[in-house]
Structure formats: structure tokens, C-alpha cells
Write a protein that holds these residues in place. Structure first.
Motif, short mmCIF file in Angstrom:
data_model
loop_
_atom_site.label_atom_id
_atom_site.label_comp_id
_atom_site.label_asym_id
_atom_site.label_seq_id
_atom_site.Cartn_x
_atom_site.Cartn_y
_atom_site.Cartn_z
N PHE A 25 0.83 -1.20 0.00
CA PHE A 25 0.00 0.00 0.00
C PHE A 25 0.87 1.25 0.00
O PHE A 25 0.54 2.25 -0.62
N ALA A 26 1.99 1.19 0.73
CA ALA A 26 2.83 2.38 0.87
C ALA A 26 3.66 2.62 -0.38
O ALA A 26 3.96 1.71 -1.12
N SER A 27 4.04 3.88 -0.57
CA SER A 27 4.75 4.23 -1.80
C SER A 27 6.12 3.59 -1.89
O SER A 27 6.65 3.40 -2.97
N ALA A 28 6.71 3.21 -0.74
CA ALA A 28 8.05 2.64 -0.76
C ALA A 28 8.09 1.30 -1.50
O ALA A 28 9.13 0.87 -1.97
N ALA A 29 6.93 0.63 -1.61
CA ALA A 29 6.90 -0.68 -2.25
C ALA A 29 6.95 -0.58 -3.76
O ALA A 29 7.23 -1.56 -4.43
N VAL A 30 6.66 0.59 -4.31
CA VAL A 30 6.61 0.74 -5.76
C VAL A 30 8.00 1.04 -6.30
O VAL A 30 8.66 1.99 -5.89
N THR A 31 8.50 0.20 -7.19
CA THR A 31 9.79 0.44 -7.83
C THR A 31 9.63 1.05 -9.21
O THR A 31 10.48 1.77 -9.70
N THR A 32 8.52 0.73 -9.86
CA THR A 32 8.15 1.37 -11.13
C THR A 32 6.67 1.70 -11.04
O THR A 32 5.84 0.81 -10.89
N GLY A 33 6.36 2.96 -11.09
CA GLY A 33 4.95 3.33 -10.97
C GLY A 33 4.74 4.77 -10.57
O GLY A 33 5.54 5.65 -10.91
N SER A 72 3.72 -0.25 -15.13
CA SER A 72 4.87 -0.38 -16.02
C SER A 72 5.11 0.94 -16.73
O SER A 72 4.30 1.88 -16.65
N ALA A 73 6.24 1.04 -17.43
CA ALA A 73 6.57 2.28 -18.13
C ALA A 73 5.50 2.62 -19.16
O ALA A 73 4.96 1.74 -19.83
N GLY A 74 5.19 3.91 -19.26
CA GLY A 74 4.17 4.35 -20.20
C GLY A 74 3.52 5.64 -19.76
O GLY A 74 3.90 6.24 -18.75
N SER A 75 2.54 6.10 -20.51
CA SER A 75 1.80 7.32 -20.20
C SER A 75 0.42 6.96 -19.66
O SER A 75 -0.23 6.05 -20.18
N THR A 87 -14.10 15.84 -8.53
CA THR A 87 -13.31 14.86 -9.26
C THR A 87 -12.43 15.58 -10.27
O THR A 87 -12.86 16.53 -10.92
N THR A 88 -11.19 15.14 -10.39
CA THR A 88 -10.29 15.78 -11.33
C THR A 88 -9.31 14.76 -11.92
O THR A 88 -9.31 13.60 -11.52
N TRP A 89 -8.48 15.21 -12.87
CA TRP A 89 -7.60 14.32 -13.61
C TRP A 89 -6.20 14.93 -13.72
O TRP A 89 -6.04 16.14 -13.71
N GLN A 90 -5.21 14.05 -13.84
CA GLN A 90 -3.85 14.46 -14.20
C GLN A 90 -3.24 13.39 -15.10
O GLN A 90 -3.60 12.22 -15.00
N THR A 91 -2.33 13.83 -15.96
CA THR A 91 -1.60 12.89 -16.79
C THR A 91 -0.17 12.78 -16.29
O THR A 91 0.35 13.71 -15.65
N CYS A 92 0.47 11.66 -16.56
CA CYS A 92 1.86 11.49 -16.16
C CYS A 92 2.52 10.43 -17.03
O CYS A 92 1.84 9.66 -17.71
N THR A 93 3.85 10.41 -16.98
CA THR A 93 4.63 9.42 -17.70
C THR A 93 5.49 8.65 -16.72
O THR A 93 6.17 9.26 -15.88
N ALA A 98 11.65 3.63 -12.19
CA ALA A 98 11.51 4.90 -11.46
C ALA A 98 10.08 5.10 -10.99
O ALA A 98 9.15 4.50 -11.52
N VAL A 99 9.92 5.90 -9.96
CA VAL A 99 8.60 6.23 -9.43
C VAL A 99 8.29 7.68 -9.77
O VAL A 99 9.05 8.59 -9.43
#
Length: 489
Positions: A25-33, A72-75, A87-93, A98-99
Motif C-alpha cells: 500500500f505504501a509508496s516505498a513498495a513501488v519500484t516502477t509506478g 509499467s513504463a508508459g503514459s 473529481t479531477t484528472w492528471q496525466t503522467c509518464t 523509477a517512481v
């Protein structure tokens, strides 16, 4: 002994399960995301239980407002929703290994309240805004000219619920700014800079009060190049001066009035690096320019001859082509100064560093909802190295600027090959709104987007909607029984 070992094993498995469950659940667990925090835009308090999804994976924030999304890597286009918030939106790559940090600042939901009682019976509505959110000016034109006094106001008039563009006159005036010659020497030198215009008249021929013209799209009215200064007639420093807008019919009957800010500031802090107690900062700039470039600007000035920067440096803000082979004004400024923001303590202590040249620590040009959400100048424009690189790679200053769609989604995109300040709404669920209203009519101008941190900005929503937010309530333009809808798809 066996039972004891089994008990210890069970405890160990439980502990491991808990740790794995928690770290997933915590952000530390994510290596790519993707990971980040979610906060209330007004209080800064963490929002627990917010739901973030990219359409395939969904997570919720913990008690500290933290979330993580393994991707995984992507947009990706992320959507966030939370009880009591919009409610709102954001885009990211996402880059492999990397996180990507995507933080959120949510605005409270508005509900279905109606405009104030006095506004409900108004037949005519005015939307008014300044085009840029802040215009730069100079206190002194006796050494050189970067930009002349120049401000632009836009107005759209609604005869509920229809856009009104004929049969009316839209006029403007500045009650506290009626004589700019009291606070600028621009017209003493304007002819030398190539503008032979009467006093209190802008380079486009626009005066401090007058009648607005129908704009080039035929959808609103504009007064372009108003020569106001950041000083009222009595000398008060007032960078957020108020213009009065009056709409009259063919019989000169007043249909509606409103007020709107026309921001302008001379707070270009060149003295943070240039000049000293005995040397005028503008003279120091000319001398250093001469030293680095072999020009004779200081000698010319001493003989009474002054120069417009865009004589040599092309400037799209003024439509000046400059001299072939010479860097544009924007490139020259950012390229030369990109490694000099720490040369003096005065410059190094300015936050954001952009305020060393752009208005400014007192003016607070960056004041819109992006600033309230914790964004800085560089989040949209990049730092000075990034600005330099983009211009060297062919970006045209003033004509190609950051886009809403870069961070938000396609629901909030500008028109094709059009800046936000010139874009017109075309993706509303309510088809009768498409192709009519400028984005800035509802959201306000660049750098001052509603909700603004400056109390001078929201005069239009305050009068016609009863709050400080962007124009969100359908009943501002439509009849009282109009069903509330989301303006964007």
C-alpha cells in the motif's frame, strides 16, 4: 516444543503478511509506478480514502493521504475522486525503474446552490478578464525599453442564455488611473522607440478609457494595449488596478456593469544584481551589455539616444523581427542569466527565482489555483536551463507556451494550435455552450486562474455567482430551473 514452534511460525507468517500487505500500500513498495499525496487545497490537510485510478488499477489513500500505484513504463491519465471534493484528472509518464510523483490538491465540491438572489433576476451577465494575468512595465524609459505600458481587457456579454455581440456598446474606464503621465516618462521617449503616439495613448492607439471593439473571433469585446501603470493618480502603488465595465444598449440604457482587475507591475528586480548605491541599475545593464557585446548603448544614452531591446532581439510580444543571427529577447535573457541567479545574496534569496526579473516578490504574479495547489513557475515553464534549451530547440516565446493538457487530460485541452488565453470551449456536455465562451471567461487569465490567492481577482464570480470560484454554476448564464451539469465531458 512442536506446538511452540508452530505458534512462532504462525506469528512469523502473520507478521510477514502484515508487512507485505502494508508495504504494497505504501509508496516505498513501488519500484516502477506512481506515488504521491492528496491534500485539501485550502487547508493542506491530508485526505484519506481518496480513490485514484488509471482505468485499470485502483488504489486509495491511507490516513496520511499517501497512495502508490504499481505501473509499467508508459503514459497514464489518472482520475481522483473523494467524498466532498471535485473529481479531477492528471496525466503522467512512468519511466522503467523509477517512481513518478503525482501529488493532488483537491477543491471542495460546490453542491447545487444557486447564485445570490439579486443575481438570479439579472437579464444580462458580463464576463471580463485580463489576457495574461500580469503585464510588465518600467518605471523609467530614459535608458532603454523592454516593454511599453500595455494592458488588454476582454469582455463577453450574455443576454441570458445567449451570447450578445451586436446592438450594444461596451465601455471601460479606470476610476483611479486617469493620467499615466503622472507616473511614467514613456511618452517623453516613445517616438525614439518607434511609437509616435499622444500622451496617455497606448502603442495600439488605445486610451485609458473608451469603447471596446468586437474581437477578431466576433465572440466578445476587447480593449488592447491600454497604457495603465501600477500607480493610481494619487501615487498609491496598485498593481491590481480595477477597470469599470459598462454595457449599454442602442438607446444608451445601462444593461449591466462589472469591475475587473487589469494587473500591471514595474517590479522587475534588476537591482538584485545590477547597480549599487552610486550606479543606476539601468545604466549598469547598458554598460555590461556593451562590455559583453561590443555595443555602445551607454554612450548613446549619454548623448540622449535610447534603444528598444527588440531593435536587435526579436520579440513576439511586440511583433518585432529583430536582427538576423541575434538571439531573441527571451532566449538572450534566459541564456545569459541562467547561471547567475546566485551571484548576489539578494538574487539567491528570491523565491521563486523567476521573481528576480518577473513581477515579483511584492506583486506575486503567480497567484492562481496552480499556486494554491503548490505548483511553482518551473512546474509549467521549466527552470532557466529548460527555458533556454526549449528556445534553442525552436520554441517560439509567447507563441508556444505551456498547455493545460500537458498535466490535465483531454477534457481540458486548448484548441488546436491555440494558446489557453485564446481558446474557446468546445467539449461541453451542454452543446449550447460549445464554440461560444473563452476558457478565460470562466477560469480567468493565465497565472491568476480561479481560485486566485489575490482577493482583487474574483470580482466577476463574486457578483454573478456569489463565490470566488471559476464559473461553475450553470444558473449564472441559464434560467433558474436549468439542471446543474458538468461543463466538461
Amino acid at each position: 516444543m512442536l506446538k511452540r514452534k508452530l505458534s512462532l511460525l504462525v506469528i512469523l507468517i502473520f507478521a510477514l503478511t502484515f508487512v507485505v500487505g502494508y508495504t504494497s500500500f505504501a509508496s516505498a513498495a513501488v519500484t516502477t509506478g506512481i506515488s504521491g499525496t492528496v491534500k485539501d487545497i485550502d487547508t493542506g490537510a491530508a485526505i484519506a480514502g481518496a480513490t485514484i485510478t488509471d482505468g485499470t488499477t485502483t488504489v486509495t489513500t491511507n490516513a496520511q493521504g499517501i497512495y502508490s500505484l504499481s505501473k509499467s513504463a508508459g503514459s497514464y491519465t489518472l482520475k481522483i475522486s473523494a467524498s466532498g471534493y471535485l473529481t479531477t484528472w492528471q496525466t503522467c509518464t512512468v519511466t522503467s525503474g523509477a517512481v513518478t510523483t503525482v501529488n493532488w490538491s483537491l477543491t471542495k465540491a460546490y453542491g447545487t446552490q444557486t447564485p445570490p438572489a439579486y443575481a438570479q433576476n439579472m437579464r444580462n451577465i458580463i464576463f471580463a478578464w485580463n489576457d495574461l494575468g500580469m503585464h510588465c512595465d518600467q518605471d523609467d524609459y530614459s535608458y532603454f525599453c523592454v516593454l511599453p505600458p500595455y494592458n488588454t481587457l476582454h469582455v463577453q456579454v450574455i443576454n441570458r442564455p445567449n451570447l450578445l455581440t451586436s446592438g450594444i456598446t461596451v465601455s471601460y474606464n479606470f476610476p483611479k488611473k486617469t493620467n499615466s503621465t503622472l507616473h511614467t516618462n514613456f511618452w517623453q521617449y516613445s517616438a525614439q522607440y518607434g511609437w509616435n503616439v499622444p500622451t496617455n495613448t497606448g502603442i495600439s492607439g488605445t486610451q485609458l478609457a473608451g469603447t471596446m471593439k468586437l474581437d477578431s473571433n466576433g465572440k466578445g469585446f476587447v480593449a488592447e494595449g491600454i497604457p495603465i501603470t501600477p500607480y493610481d493618480d494619487d501615487g498609491t502603488w496598485d498593481p491590481y488596478g480595477t477597470a469599470n465595465i459598462t454595457v449599454t444598449d442602442s438607446n444608451n440604457n445601462v444593461l449591466q456593469t462589472a469591475s475587473v482587475v487589469a494587473p500591471v507591475s514595474t517590479e522587475m528586480n534588476c537591482n538584485n544584481c545590477h547597480g549599487n548605491a552610486t550606479v543606476n541599475p539601468q545604466l549598469d545593464i547598458l554598460q555590461k551589455h556593451d562590455s559583453h557585446n561590443g555595443t555602445t548603448l551607454a554612450a548613446d544614452q549619454a548623448q540622449g539616444k535610447v534603444h528598444l531591446c527588440s531593435e536587435c532581439h526579436s520579440d513576439n510580444a511586440l511583433g518585432k523581427p529583430g536582427v538576423a543571427g541575434v538571439e531573441s529577447l527571451s532566449l538572450a535573457m534566459h541564456n545569459f542569466h541562467k547561471d547567475k541567479m546566485t551571484y548576489t545574496p539578494a538574487a539567491a534569496n528570491v523565491t521563486p527565482s523567476c521573481y528576480n526579473c518577473h513581477p515579483g516578490t511584492n506583486t506575486q504574479c503567480l497567484r492562481g489555483i496552480m499556486e494554491k495547489a503548490g505548483k511553482s513557475c518551473t512546474d509549467c515553464h521549466g527552470d532557466m536551463n529548460g527555458m533556454t534549451t526549449s528556445l534553442q530547440n525552436g520554441r517560439q516565446a509567447w507563441l508556444q507556451e505551456p498547455k493545460c493538457v500537458t498535466c490535465h487530460d483531454s477534457k481540458h485541452t486548448e484548441n488546436t494550435n491555440t494558446l489557453y488565453r485564446n481558446s474557446i470551449m468546445n467539449n461541453s456536455l451542454a452543446s449550447d455552450m460549445n464554440g461560444k465562451f473563452y476558457c478565460e471567461a470562466c477560469h480567468n487569465s493565465t497565472h491568476g486562474e480561479f481560485v486566485s490567492a489575490n482577493s482583487a481577482d474574483p470580482t466577476i464570480p463574486q457578483k454573478f455567482q456569489g463565490d470566488n470560484y471559476w464559473i461553475w454554476n450553470c444558473k449564472v448564464c441559464h434560467q433558474q430551473n436549468y439542471t446543474q451539469r458538468n461543463f466538461h465531458n
